[in-house]
Each structure stands twice: as C-alpha cells, then as structure tokens.
Design an enzyme around this catalytic site. Structure first.
Site, PDB file in Angstrom:
ATOM      1  N   HIS A 179       1.379 -20.996  15.845  1.00 30.28           N
ATOM      2  CA  HIS A 179       2.647 -20.604  15.250  1.00 30.28           C
ATOM      3  C   HIS A 179       3.355 -19.610  16.175  1.00 30.28           C
ATOM      4  O   HIS A 179       2.706 -18.926  16.985  1.00 30.28           O
ATOM      5  CB  HIS A 179       2.391 -19.968  13.882  1.00 30.28           C
ATOM      6  CG  HIS A 179       3.611 -19.629  13.112  1.00 30.28           C
ATOM      7  ND1 HIS A 179       4.233 -18.398  13.220  1.00 30.28           N
ATOM      8  CD2 HIS A 179       4.337 -20.339  12.224  1.00 30.28           C
ATOM      9  CE1 HIS A 179       5.289 -18.369  12.427  1.00 30.28           C
ATOM     10  NE2 HIS A 179       5.376 -19.531  11.807  1.00 30.28           N
ATOM     11  N   THR A 181       4.354 -16.781  15.918  1.00 29.70           N
ATOM     12  CA  THR A 181       3.926 -15.387  15.830  1.00 29.70           C
ATOM     13  C   THR A 181       2.602 -15.126  16.542  1.00 29.70           C
ATOM     14  O   THR A 181       2.170 -13.976  16.619  1.00 29.70           O
ATOM     15  CB  THR A 181       3.775 -14.970  14.363  1.00 29.70           C
ATOM     16  OG1 THR A 181       2.836 -15.858  13.725  1.00 29.70           O
ATOM     17  CG2 THR A 181       5.100 -15.026  13.636  1.00 29.70           C
ATOM     18  N   LYS A 182       1.955 -16.166  17.045  1.00 37.96           N
ATOM     19  CA  LYS A 182       0.638 -16.011  17.652  1.00 37.96           C
ATOM     20  C   LYS A 182       0.749 -15.767  19.161  1.00 37.96           C
ATOM     21  O   LYS A 182       1.833 -15.799  19.742  1.00 37.96           O
ATOM     22  CB  LYS A 182      -0.214 -17.245  17.362  1.00 37.96           C
ATOM     23  CG  LYS A 182      -0.446 -17.499  15.868  1.00 37.96           C
ATOM     24  CD  LYS A 182      -1.083 -16.311  15.184  1.00 37.96           C
ATOM     25  CE  LYS A 182      -1.475 -16.593  13.738  1.00 37.96           C
ATOM     26  NZ  LYS A 182      -0.318 -16.743  12.837  1.00 37.96           N
ATOM     27  N   ASN A 183      -0.392 -15.559  19.795  1.00 36.62           N
ATOM     28  CA  ASN A 183      -0.400 -15.273  21.236  1.00 36.62           C
ATOM     29  C   ASN A 183       0.043 -16.469  22.062  1.00 36.62           C
ATOM     30  O   ASN A 183       0.770 -16.330  23.038  1.00 36.62           O
ATOM     31  CB  ASN A 183      -1.805 -14.863  21.679  1.00 36.62           C
ATOM     32  CG  ASN A 183      -2.246 -13.537  21.106  1.00 36.62           C
ATOM     33  OD1 ASN A 183      -1.809 -13.142  20.031  1.00 36.62           O
ATOM     34  ND2 ASN A 183      -3.128 -12.852  21.808  1.00 36.62           N
ATOM     35  N   VAL A 185       1.763 -20.331  21.673  1.00 32.75           N
ATOM     36  CA  VAL A 185       2.626 -20.891  20.639  1.00 32.75           C
ATOM     37  C   VAL A 185       3.165 -22.270  21.022  1.00 32.75           C
ATOM     38  O   VAL A 185       3.203 -22.641  22.192  1.00 32.75           O
ATOM     39  CB  VAL A 185       3.820 -19.950  20.348  1.00 32.75           C
ATOM     40  CG1 VAL A 185       3.342 -18.537  20.063  1.00 32.75           C
ATOM     41  CG2 VAL A 185       4.820 -19.938  21.505  1.00 32.75           C
TER      42      VAL A 185
END
Length: 379
Positions: A179, A181-183, A185
C-alpha cells in the site's frame, strides 16, 4: 501540511517497466512483472512460493482459506493491529482471540499467546509492528508443540529481519503490504509467501478462483474446472511493473528511511532522559526497516496536545490503531484472552512522527526542533 506524515517513495524504473507491460499486451495478473516480483520475493525472503495479490488483506484472506479456517475455530492475534488482521478471521466465521502486547515493542506478547491457546486454536497471527520482528522462534515453538498454523502479518515487515532471518520466512505463511503508506509500494498491492510445502499445490488452485487453471496452462490437464474454494488473488500487471521497480530499489529506499529513523532516535534521547517521552524500542535480535518511528507520551492528553501543536506548525504526526477488542466489530465477533492493560494504556499514548524515504534531513530536524519546543513552552 508543510511536512506530511507520508509521501510514497519513487524508484528509477517504474515508468519504463509500465511501458514494457503495456507493450507486452498482457495486463492481467499473469504477466512477466508478476512473475518477476514473485521470483524476487522467493529468492530474497526466501520462501517456497509467492502469490502477488491485490492487497495484504487479500493475502491474509487467502492464508485463511489455506488454513481451512471454519466456524468454531479460533485465531490468536494482538488487539493492537489493523482491522484486516481480525476481519479475515471473522469473514470465515471463526473467532479472533485478542491478546496483549509486549510493552517494549508493541508486538504480540508470547506469554499471552500461550495462555490463550485452546483446543479450538487453529492459527496464530503475529503482527510485526513498525517493522520490528516478533519473537518468532518462541512463537514457532509454541505452534509446533500444539500443531497450530502460523501466519505472519508482515504488512510492515519488508526488508526487516529477526535473529538474522527475514520476516516472512518464519511462519507457515506470511502476508506483506505494498500500500502507498508502506516502505515499498505500488498504490495498492500485497503478497502471500508460503513456506510450508504441504500448501503449495492447493495454493495454485486457491489463487486462481478455485480452479486448476495453472495445471491446464502447464499442459498437465486438457481443461480446467472448479476444484476448491478460492478467489481472484492476482495483481494487475501494471501495478506489478511498478512494484518490481520498487523491489529493485528497496535496499536504497530502506537505507534512506533508516537514516531518518536514527536521527529521530538519537535526537530525542535527551527528552527521554528528562522523562518527557519514551522512544520506541528495538530489541537486539531484531533488524528493523524504519517503517514507523513512534514515541510514547506520559499521558493521552499530552499526546493530544503535542499532535495539535505540531499540526498548527504544519507537521503531520498521527496516532495509530484503536484497539480492536474495544471496537464495535471486535465486541461482536471476537473475544479477549487475559488482560489487555498494556494495549489500552500504550495505544492511548502513542504518537508517530513523519517518516518517508525522501524526508530531508532539514525537515526531520524541523520536526525534532518543534517536539523540543513543545516541551519547553508547555511542560
């Protein structure tokens, strides 16, 4: 916001790979970049099989199908996690059993897991909070002793390890998130890694709408039919092309995040020593990926005041999960095992600071300066 909480990372080959995917005229979930992403994870986790999925949630759903989760079964998980961890349990009529977290890491308390095991326990789902690994050796020992499946919720765990072994390689299965928001993406996206050979043949069927289509494509059968429960657990080739570029640059992205994380950690030591806050803790056995930098404030009110103070100055900090056992769906579908005192206390005092790969050293220093100013001016 002058300094937002998150900006998705960019890598060098995203547009090039997307163009290649378009030119190949294969846009569904079986193209070259889906295969490249799966091969990359198979090699670098390492794992026996990877399914690139539309989300971490869908990866967890697929894991529950492979674990044969049914009504009457129980799944042990922390209350301090995202809704997906419990939702996939409730979807199949099983019961999420909420246990407490370790006060040092906000990861699931292994002693609480052991006390919560019953004859109904089918799965343990540890969540690697903030990209800091759970005590997976102890969890696997418990699971093997009681013949329980372990599904790692490694949504936040890419490029992190515990005792030298990558997160996602410990459990029978593990789910990752890509997603934005992750490291690492691709907008929306995930992966299910499978480490148990007993699950491989069935996983090929479950991932492809419950059919033996892969056997058909391999020439093993002359037609494919509905064989089992399943769904469409395949990611669009365009998103996979973006993801593969990110995976290639993942070590560089992680290194940049760790630089920011270490800056926060070192420059908040004085406030911790003065009793103003508590920095997050990383045990020596864990090698984190700087997914989150959080701190614990002395009270919920101080957290609220600091959040407001930073917001007024254009800095977006944020709280995190409302414990699931206290949520309406948690009360309806789950049950609590033991005390959740740590979860209730620390969830109310936790604040996350801006964290992304392209956060400049200057902006990180501004965040630190404003945190210090808050305590000088108000405390």
């Amino acid at each position: 916001m002058k300094i937002p909480f998150n900006i998705p990372p960019r890598s060098s080959n995203e547009e090039n790979y997307i163009s290649q995917a378009i030119a190949a005229k294969k846009l569904s979930g079986e193209g070259q970049f889906n295969k490249k992403c799966a091969e990359w994870l198979n090699k670098n986790i390492p794992t026996l099989m990877t399914v690139i999925t539309p989300s971490c949630t869908s990866a967890l759903e697929m894991a529950m199908v492979l674990a044969d989760l049914s009504p009457g079964d129980e799944v042990i998980l922390p209350s301090f996690t995202f809704t997906s961890t419990a939702n996939v349990v409730a979807l199949y009529g099983a019961t999420p059993v909420f246990v407490d977290v370790d006060p040092q890491t906000m990861n699931i308390d292994v002693d609480a897991i052991e006390k919560a095991i019953t004859p109904k326990t089918k799965v343990i789902m540890p969540v690697h909070y903030a990209g800091v690994g759970c005590e997976m050796d102890r969890i696997m020992d418990l699971a093997n002793k009681h013949n329980i499946w372990v599904v790692e919720d490694a949504a936040q765990g890419i490029f992190a390890s515990y005792k030298g072994k990558n997160l996602g390689a410990w459990g029978h299965m593990a789910a990752f998130s890509f997603h934005e928001t992750k490291n690492i993406v691709c907008g929306e996206g995930g992966a299910l890694t499978i480490n148990d050979p007993r699950l491989l043949a069935r996983a090929e069927i479950v991932r492809d709408k419950g059919t033996n289509r892969q056997q058909f494509l391999n020439g093993q059968v002359d037609k494919y039919t509905w064989q089992d429960k399943g769904s469409s657990y395949l990611l669009s080739e365009l998103a996979a092309a973006f993801l593969y570029a990110q995976l290639e640059d993942g070590e560089k992205i992680t290194k940049k995040r760790l630089t920011i994380w270490n800056k926060y950690y070192q420059n908040l030591a004085d406030l911790e020593k003065a009793g103003k806050l508590q920095r997050m803790t990383v045990p020596g056995e864990a090698h984190p990926n700087a997914h989150i930098f959080y701190m614990l404030l002395p009270t919920a009110q101080i957290r609220q005041d600091l959040w407001s103070y930073l917001k007024e100055r254009g800095i977006q900090s944020t709280f995190h999960y409302v414990p699931l056992h206290s949520a309406p769906a948690g009360l309806k579908y789950g049950r609590v095992a033991g005390s959740l005192a740590v979860t209730e206390d620390q969830a109310a005092r936790l604040l996350r600071l801006p964290m992304y790969a392209d956060l400049s050293a200057e902006d990180a220093q501004t965040v630190l300066d404003e945190v210090h100013n808050f305590f000088k001016e108000t405390r």
